[in-house]
Scaffold this motif. Structure first.
Motif, PDB file in Angstrom:
ATOM      1  N   ASP A  56       0.869  -1.171   0.000  1.00 60.27           N
ATOM      2  CA  ASP A  56       0.000   0.000   0.000  1.00 60.27           C
ATOM      3  C   ASP A  56       0.910   1.227   0.000  1.00 60.27           C
ATOM      4  OD1 ASP A  56      -1.559   2.226   0.762  1.00 60.27           O
ATOM      5  OD2 ASP A  56      -2.961   0.950   1.853  1.00 60.27           O
ATOM      6  N   ALA A  57       1.037   1.892  -1.149  1.00 59.98           N
ATOM      7  CA  ALA A  57       1.981   3.002  -1.303  1.00 59.98           C
ATOM      8  C   ALA A  57       1.696   4.136  -0.324  1.00 59.98           C
ATOM      9  CB  ALA A  57       1.961   3.514  -2.737  1.00 59.98           C
ATOM     10  N   GLN A  58       0.450   4.359   0.006  1.00 60.93           N
ATOM     11  CA  GLN A  58       0.129   5.430   0.965  1.00 60.93           C
ATOM     12  C   GLN A  58       0.528   5.036   2.379  1.00 60.93           C
ATOM     13  OE1 GLN A  58      -4.030   6.262   0.272  1.00 60.93           O
ATOM     14  NE2 GLN A  58      -3.530   7.765  -1.304  1.00 60.93           N
ATOM     15  N   LEU A  59       0.266   3.813   2.737  1.00 62.56           N
ATOM     16  CA  LEU A  59       0.587   3.340   4.079  1.00 62.56           C
ATOM     17  C   LEU A  59       2.090   3.129   4.252  1.00 62.56           C
ATOM     18  CD1 LEU A  59      -0.527   2.357   6.819  1.00 62.56           C
ATOM     19  CD2 LEU A  59      -0.759   0.096   5.794  1.00 62.56           C
ATOM     20  N   HIS A  61       4.688   4.552   2.587  1.00 56.07           N
ATOM     21  CA  HIS A  61       5.446   5.593   1.895  1.00 56.07           C
ATOM     22  C   HIS A  61       6.864   5.756   2.440  1.00 56.07           C
ATOM     23  CE1 HIS A  61       5.012   8.434   5.240  1.00 56.07           C
ATOM     24  NE2 HIS A  61       3.818   7.903   5.383  1.00 56.07           N
ATOM     25  N   ASN A  62       7.118   5.301   3.661  1.00 52.89           N
ATOM     26  CA  ASN A  62       8.444   5.443   4.267  1.00 52.89           C
ATOM     27  C   ASN A  62       9.401   4.317   3.878  1.00 52.89           C
ATOM     28  OD1 ASN A  62       6.864   3.629   5.753  1.00 52.89           O
ATOM     29  ND2 ASN A  62       8.124   3.885   7.566  1.00 52.89           N
ATOM     30  N   LEU A  63       8.930   3.328   3.132  1.00 53.50           N
ATOM     31  CA  LEU A  63       9.774   2.216   2.714  1.00 53.50           C
ATOM     32  C   LEU A  63      10.285   2.433   1.297  1.00 53.50           C
ATOM     33  CD1 LEU A  63       7.650  -0.807   4.001  1.00 53.50           C
ATOM     34  CD2 LEU A  63       9.657   0.234   5.085  1.00 53.50           C
ATOM     35  N   GLU A  64      11.465   1.901   1.045  1.00 55.37           N
ATOM     36  CA  GLU A  64      12.005   1.919  -0.313  1.00 55.37           C
ATOM     37  C   GLU A  64      11.509   0.659  -1.014  1.00 55.37           C
ATOM     38  OE1 GLU A  64      16.293   1.312  -2.422  1.00 55.37           O
ATOM     39  OE2 GLU A  64      16.256   2.456  -0.560  1.00 55.37           O
ATOM     40  N   TYR A  65      10.841   0.828  -2.141  1.00 53.83           N
ATOM     41  CA  TYR A  65      10.332  -0.346  -2.857  1.00 53.83           C
ATOM     42  C   TYR A  65      10.329  -0.106  -4.356  1.00 53.83           C
ATOM     43  CZ  TYR A  65       5.977   2.333  -2.881  1.00 53.83           C
ATOM     44  OH  TYR A  65       5.038   3.319  -3.045  1.00 53.83           O
ATOM     45  N   ARG A  66      10.328  -1.227  -5.084  1.00 52.54           N
ATOM     46  CA  ARG A  66      10.263  -1.213  -6.545  1.00 52.54           C
ATOM     47  C   ARG A  66       9.181  -2.180  -7.004  1.00 52.54           C
ATOM     48  NH1 ARG A  66      16.116  -2.794  -8.174  1.00 52.54           N
ATOM     49  NH2 ARG A  66      16.116  -3.229  -5.978  1.00 52.54           N
ATOM     50  N   TYR A  67       8.446  -1.751  -8.002  1.00 48.66           N
ATOM     51  CA  TYR A  67       7.410  -2.592  -8.604  1.00 48.66           C
ATOM     52  C   TYR A  67       8.022  -3.392  -9.755  1.00 48.66           C
ATOM     53  CZ  TYR A  67       3.423  -3.864 -11.496  1.00 48.66           C
ATOM     54  OH  TYR A  67       2.523  -4.559 -12.251  1.00 48.66           O
ATOM     55  N   TRP A  92       6.606  -6.865  -5.735  1.00 45.43           N
ATOM     56  CA  TRP A  92       7.259  -5.661  -5.226  1.00 45.43           C
ATOM     57  C   TRP A  92       8.482  -6.112  -4.449  1.00 45.43           C
ATOM     58  CZ3 TRP A  92       2.318  -5.849  -6.472  1.00 45.43           C
ATOM     59  CH2 TRP A  92       1.714  -4.713  -7.014  1.00 45.43           C
ATOM     60  N   TYR A  93       9.552  -5.352  -4.574  1.00 42.92           N
ATOM     61  CA  TYR A  93      10.801  -5.590  -3.864  1.00 42.92           C
ATOM     62  C   TYR A  93      10.926  -4.467  -2.840  1.00 42.92           C
ATOM     63  CZ  TYR A  93      15.796  -6.647  -3.378  1.00 42.92           C
ATOM     64  OH  TYR A  93      17.040  -6.998  -2.910  1.00 42.92           O
ATOM     65  N   VAL A  94      10.935  -4.826  -1.563  1.00 45.18           N
ATOM     66  CA  VAL A  94      10.863  -3.835  -0.491  1.00 45.18           C
ATOM     67  C   VAL A  94      12.097  -3.950   0.409  1.00 45.18           C
ATOM     68  CG1 VAL A  94       9.448  -2.920   1.375  1.00 45.18           C
ATOM     69  CG2 VAL A  94       8.354  -4.175  -0.494  1.00 45.18           C
ATOM     70  N   PHE A 105       5.310  -3.626   8.710  1.00 46.14           N
ATOM     71  CA  PHE A 105       4.858  -4.096   7.399  1.00 46.14           C
ATOM     72  C   PHE A 105       4.199  -5.478   7.517  1.00 46.14           C
ATOM     73  CE2 PHE A 105       5.416  -6.484   3.501  1.00 46.14           C
ATOM     74  CZ  PHE A 105       4.811  -5.644   2.579  1.00 46.14           C
ATOM     75  N   LEU A 106       4.820  -6.384   8.244  1.00 44.10           N
ATOM     76  CA  LEU A 106       4.281  -7.744   8.381  1.00 44.10           C
ATOM     77  C   LEU A 106       2.928  -7.747   9.081  1.00 44.10           C
ATOM     78  CD1 LEU A 106       7.521  -9.717   9.300  1.00 44.10           C
ATOM     79  CD2 LEU A 106       6.417  -9.500   7.047  1.00 44.10           C
TER      80      LEU A 106
END
Length: 112
Positions: A56-59, A61-67, A92-94, A105-106
């Motif tokens: 959830d990109a809004q939730l 937003h503080n994580l670095e991730y790639r789609y 997604w790679y987080v 996150f978990l």
């Protein structure tokens, strides 16, 4: 990383989720009680990173991730360990910097 390593992350994941199968040198796959899969990149030294089915990109937003689109190549060990994250599926790679962000996150991911 202040003691937060892939080994620490794997202990956290294995205490919460079932393994999809025996880990490889590069990937440890897990499944939530709702059937979502996630995989830990075991060979990373400088970061703790997971492959996941959704974010959830809004939730988060503080994580670095790639789609990763279904056609985009990724770690080939995902094919053997986590069918839902293998090439041909969205993923997604987080990256996580500490155990608190991983746990947060978990807590969300286990109900998706």
């Amino acid at each position: 990383m202040n003691g937060f390593t892939t080994d620490t992350a794997e202990i956290i994941l294995s205490s919460r989720f079932d393994r999809t199968k025996a880990s490889t040198k590069y990937i440890a796959g897990f499944r939530t009680s709702k059937g979502r899969e996630l995989a830990l990149e075991r060979a990373r030294k400088n970061i703790v990173a997971l492959w996941v089915e959704c974010i959830d990109a809004q939730l988060h937003h503080n994580l670095e991730y790639r789609y990763y689109e279904p056609t985009k190549s990724r770690n080939s060990n995902l094919n053997a360990n986590t069918k839902k994250l293998a090439q041909g599926k969205e993923a997604w790679y987080v990256a996580f910097t500490d155990s608190a962000s991983l746990e947060e996150f978990l807590n969300w991911y286990q109900y998706q």
